[in-house]
Scaffold this motif. Structure first.
Motif, PDB file in Angstrom:
ATOM      1  N   PHE A 288       0.836  -1.202   0.000  1.00  0.00           N
ATOM      2  CA  PHE A 288       0.000   0.000   0.000  1.00  0.00           C
ATOM      3  C   PHE A 288       0.870   1.252   0.000  1.00  0.00           C
ATOM      4  N   GLY A 289       0.280   2.363  -0.432  1.00  0.00           N
ATOM      5  CA  GLY A 289       0.984   3.633  -0.402  1.00  0.00           C
ATOM      6  C   GLY A 289       2.038   3.785  -1.473  1.00  0.00           C
ATOM      7  N   ASP A 290       1.857   3.114  -2.626  1.00  0.00           N
ATOM      8  CA  ASP A 290       2.827   3.234  -3.709  1.00  0.00           C
ATOM      9  C   ASP A 290       2.103   3.086  -5.042  1.00  0.00           C
ATOM     10  N   THR A 291       2.780   3.456  -6.108  1.00  0.00           N
ATOM     11  CA  THR A 291       2.164   3.370  -7.425  1.00  0.00           C
ATOM     12  C   THR A 291       3.234   3.184  -8.502  1.00  0.00           C
ATOM     13  N   VAL A 292       2.840   2.651  -9.630  1.00  0.00           N
ATOM     14  CA  VAL A 292       3.736   2.447 -10.762  1.00  0.00           C
ATOM     15  C   VAL A 292       4.010   3.783 -11.441  1.00  0.00           C
ATOM     16  N   THR A 293       5.271   4.018 -11.797  1.00  0.00           N
ATOM     17  CA  THR A 293       5.623   5.244 -12.514  1.00  0.00           C
ATOM     18  C   THR A 293       6.186   4.975 -13.907  1.00  0.00           C
ATOM     19  N   ALA A 294       6.670   3.755 -14.164  1.00  0.00           N
ATOM     20  CA  ALA A 294       7.227   3.445 -15.486  1.00  0.00           C
ATOM     21  C   ALA A 294       7.206   1.938 -15.703  1.00  0.00           C
ATOM     22  N   LEU A 295       7.029   1.561 -16.967  1.00  0.00           N
ATOM     23  CA  LEU A 295       7.077   0.161 -17.402  1.00  0.00           C
ATOM     24  C   LEU A 295       8.204   0.064 -18.424  1.00  0.00           C
ATOM     25  N   ASP A 296       9.357  -0.396 -18.004  1.00  0.00           N
ATOM     26  CA  ASP A 296      10.512  -0.452 -18.888  1.00  0.00           C
ATOM     27  C   ASP A 296      10.621  -1.822 -19.554  1.00  0.00           C
ATOM     28  N   ARG A 297      10.863  -1.800 -20.879  1.00  0.00           N
ATOM     29  CA  ARG A 297      11.096  -3.022 -21.647  1.00  0.00           C
ATOM     30  C   ARG A 297       9.961  -4.035 -21.488  1.00  0.00           C
ATOM     31  N   ALA A 298       8.741  -3.547 -21.742  1.00  0.00           N
ATOM     32  CA  ALA A 298       7.559  -4.412 -21.607  1.00  0.00           C
ATOM     33  C   ALA A 298       7.569  -5.554 -22.612  1.00  0.00           C
ATOM     34  N   GLU A 299       8.366  -5.434 -23.677  1.00  0.00           N
ATOM     35  CA  GLU A 299       8.455  -6.485 -24.685  1.00  0.00           C
ATOM     36  C   GLU A 299       9.641  -7.421 -24.441  1.00  0.00           C
ATOM     37  N   ASP A 300      10.446  -7.128 -23.442  1.00  0.00           N
ATOM     38  CA  ASP A 300      11.682  -7.872 -23.189  1.00  0.00           C
ATOM     39  C   ASP A 300      11.380  -9.316 -22.821  1.00  0.00           C
ATOM     40  N   GLU A 301      12.146 -10.246 -23.376  1.00  0.00           N
ATOM     41  CA  GLU A 301      11.943 -11.662 -23.070  1.00  0.00           C
ATOM     42  C   GLU A 301      12.261 -11.981 -21.614  1.00  0.00           C
ATOM     43  N   ALA A 302      13.054 -11.155 -20.965  1.00  0.00           N
ATOM     44  CA  ALA A 302      13.423 -11.403 -19.570  1.00  0.00           C
ATOM     45  C   ALA A 302      12.412 -10.820 -18.591  1.00  0.00           C
ATOM     46  N   GLY A 303      11.336 -10.231 -19.085  1.00  0.00           N
ATOM     47  CA  GLY A 303      10.341  -9.615 -18.218  1.00  0.00           C
ATOM     48  C   GLY A 303      10.388  -8.107 -18.314  1.00  0.00           C
ATOM     49  N   THR A 304       9.443  -7.463 -17.633  1.00  0.00           N
ATOM     50  CA  THR A 304       9.376  -6.007 -17.683  1.00  0.00           C
ATOM     51  C   THR A 304       9.836  -5.423 -16.353  1.00  0.00           C
ATOM     52  N   LEU A 305      10.613  -4.366 -16.407  1.00  0.00           N
ATOM     53  CA  LEU A 305      11.115  -3.698 -15.218  1.00  0.00           C
ATOM     54  C   LEU A 305      10.098  -2.638 -14.807  1.00  0.00           C
ATOM     55  N   ILE A 306       9.558  -2.777 -13.597  1.00  0.00           N
ATOM     56  CA  ILE A 306       8.549  -1.846 -13.097  1.00  0.00           C
ATOM     57  C   ILE A 306       9.210  -0.863 -12.152  1.00  0.00           C
TER      58      ILE A 306
ATOM     59  N   ASP B   7       7.537 -10.936 -14.506  1.00  0.00           N
ATOM     60  CA  ASP B   7       7.241 -11.619 -15.767  1.00  0.00           C
ATOM     61  C   ASP B   7       6.081 -10.964 -16.490  1.00  0.00           C
ATOM     62  N   LEU B   8       5.067 -10.525 -15.720  1.00  0.00           N
ATOM     63  CA  LEU B   8       3.857  -9.950 -16.308  1.00  0.00           C
ATOM     64  C   LEU B   8       3.419  -8.754 -15.475  1.00  0.00           C
ATOM     65  N   ALA B   9       2.646  -7.861 -16.096  1.00  0.00           N
ATOM     66  CA  ALA B   9       2.091  -6.708 -15.383  1.00  0.00           C
ATOM     67  C   ALA B   9       0.635  -6.522 -15.802  1.00  0.00           C
ATOM     68  N   VAL B  10      -0.215  -6.219 -14.815  1.00  0.00           N
ATOM     69  CA  VAL B  10      -1.641  -6.040 -15.062  1.00  0.00           C
ATOM     70  C   VAL B  10      -2.090  -4.704 -14.473  1.00  0.00           C
TER      71      VAL B  10
ATOM     72  N   ARG C 239      -0.383  -5.079 -24.325  1.00  0.00           N
ATOM     73  CA  ARG C 239       0.777  -4.633 -25.092  1.00  0.00           C
ATOM     74  C   ARG C 239       2.005  -5.267 -24.452  1.00  0.00           C
ATOM     75  N   GLY C 240       2.660  -6.124 -25.212  1.00  0.00           N
ATOM     76  CA  GLY C 240       3.796  -6.843 -24.660  1.00  0.00           C
ATOM     77  C   GLY C 240       3.381  -7.692 -23.479  1.00  0.00           C
ATOM     78  N   ARG C 241       4.032  -7.519 -22.367  1.00  0.00           N
ATOM     79  CA  ARG C 241       3.751  -8.292 -21.158  1.00  0.00           C
ATOM     80  C   ARG C 241       2.696  -7.640 -20.274  1.00  0.00           C
ATOM     81  N   VAL C 242       2.131  -6.537 -20.724  1.00  0.00           N
ATOM     82  CA  VAL C 242       1.180  -5.756 -19.934  1.00  0.00           C
ATOM     83  C   VAL C 242      -0.236  -5.964 -20.463  1.00  0.00           C
TER      84      VAL C 242
END
Length: 372
Positions: A124-142, A153-156, A284-287
């Motif tokens: 709680f008390g936090d939020t996503v600010t960027a989705l880096d490399r959402a298409e990357d085979e190694a996963g997406t950096l949040i 691995d995935l983001a929703v 889109r990608g892993r999202v």
């Protein structure tokens, strides 16, 4: 074990986290608020969504929280009763239905407590600010506002009508929003009208309200509705919104002055435009997007909660069936859910003057099979 970042700790996000955890995934829920959000209106769990909560093992617990209305009165602008019903209410439909109406905060609490008990990571008390490399085979950096970046691995995005994840992955909100010409404000107050399991609805011109008791008739939930264009950017803070709502409601008579006094003092005020979200693709990608973030039907449909619950179940089922391979899973999720979404969004757009017909609701709420 696939890791899944879920942005949004409401009904959609918590239902997905619970479903995924039971299927061998590792979900993390990140919620902007510092804790569970209180207040809000009564919501409905209908049709196929009842099967979802049953499969989650929560049906009897949800039933225990249901509202207990005896009926409703419809009033003219001076508070004179022009219609009454002991068979149905505007908020829940037929009172003898097997569907369940309960407060949103109660449903969220049940989902949260189940998820926490089963070890779901809840932040709680936090939020996503960027989705880096959402298409990357190694996963997406949040990247987050407060926490250190993490790879998933995935983001929703289950973060509502004004979804941050949708904006980051797909672009500005206005590309996907269809305003329905109405606004809704919800807040709670003491039961100064002494209502006992009975709803009151008043409308005159393009404004009106619904009032009903909750918590053993100790509290009221008050909903103000009025027509108008989207809220201007300068009037989106709580106090500015309260002032705008008061402006639009002040011409109404009967108990309006007391209701406006309660509005000014309300600690849990919520106001937003009635709008729908329409995208050509939800992923889109892993999202991918879930619930109001991807296909908001608006409270005017009466089906937002059921769409969130059914969407969460179908997405979890698709991810399980694909072995966590996101491309196939997201395609299957959309294939199965889109017809259901279309019918339920139409409940709002095809009936701008009032509640949809019983036949339309019955068809829409059951328009999907959970098992493929």
């Amino acid at each position: 074990m696939k890791s899944v970042l879920i942005s949004g700790g409401g009904i959609a996000g918590l239902a997905l986290a619970l479903s995924l955890s039971r299927r061998g995934f590792a979900p993390t829920v990140v919620e902007r608020a510092d804790g569970l959000r209180g207040g809000g209106q009564a919501v409905d769990v209908r049709g196929v969504a009842l099967k979802v909560v049953d499969r989650l093992g929560m049906l009897e617990e949800i039933r225990a929280h249901r509202t207990r209305m005896r009926g409703m009165s419809v009033l003219d602008g001076d508070g004179r009763e022009i219609h009454r019903s002991t068979e149905s209410t505007f908020s829940s439909g037929r009172l003898d239905s097997g569907d369940i109406e309960l407060l949103r905060e109660d449903l969220v609490r049940v989902l949260h407590d189940r998820a926490a008990a089963e070890g779901v990571e809840l932040v709680f008390g936090d939020t996503v600010t960027a989705l880096d490399r959402a298409e990357d085979e190694a996963g997406t950096l949040i990247r987050f506002e407060r926490a250190e970046p993490r790879r998933f691995d995935l983001a929703v995005g289950a973060d509502g009508l004004h979804s941050t994840v949708r904006r980051l992955a797909f672009g500005p909100e206005e590309r996907f929003t269809r305003h329905l010409g109405m606004h809704l404000a919800i807040f709670s107050a003491n039961n100064f009208l002494a209502l006992e399991d009975w709803q009151l609805w008043l409308r005159e011109g393009e404004a009106g309200y619904g009032v009903y008791p909750v918590r053993g008739n100790s509290e009221l939930r008050i909903g103000f509705g009025f027509a108008g264009e989207p809220l201007p950017a300068g009037r989106r803070g709580p106090e500015a919104q309260k002032a705008l709502v008061a402006e639009r409601m002040t011409a109404l008579r009967w108990e309006t002055p007391r209701l406006l006094k309660a509005l000014a003092e309300a600690p849990d005020f919520y106001c937003d435009s009635m709008a729908q979200i329409h995208l050509d693709r939800w992923s889109r990608g892993r999202v991918t997007l879930l619930g109001d973030a991807g296909y908001c039907a608006s409270p005017l449909s009466g089906q937002g909660t059921s769409l969130a619950l059914v969407g969460a179940y179908v997405l979890a089922d698709a991810l399980t069936g694909s072995g966590g391979e996101h491309r196939a899973a997201y395609a299957e999720y959309e294939r199965r859910l889109r017809p259901f979404v279309r019918l339920n969004q139409a409940l709002a757009t095809d009936n701008p003057g009032g509640p949809a017909s019983e036949e339309s609701v019955e068809r829409a709420k059951n328009a999907i099979a959970l098992d493929g």
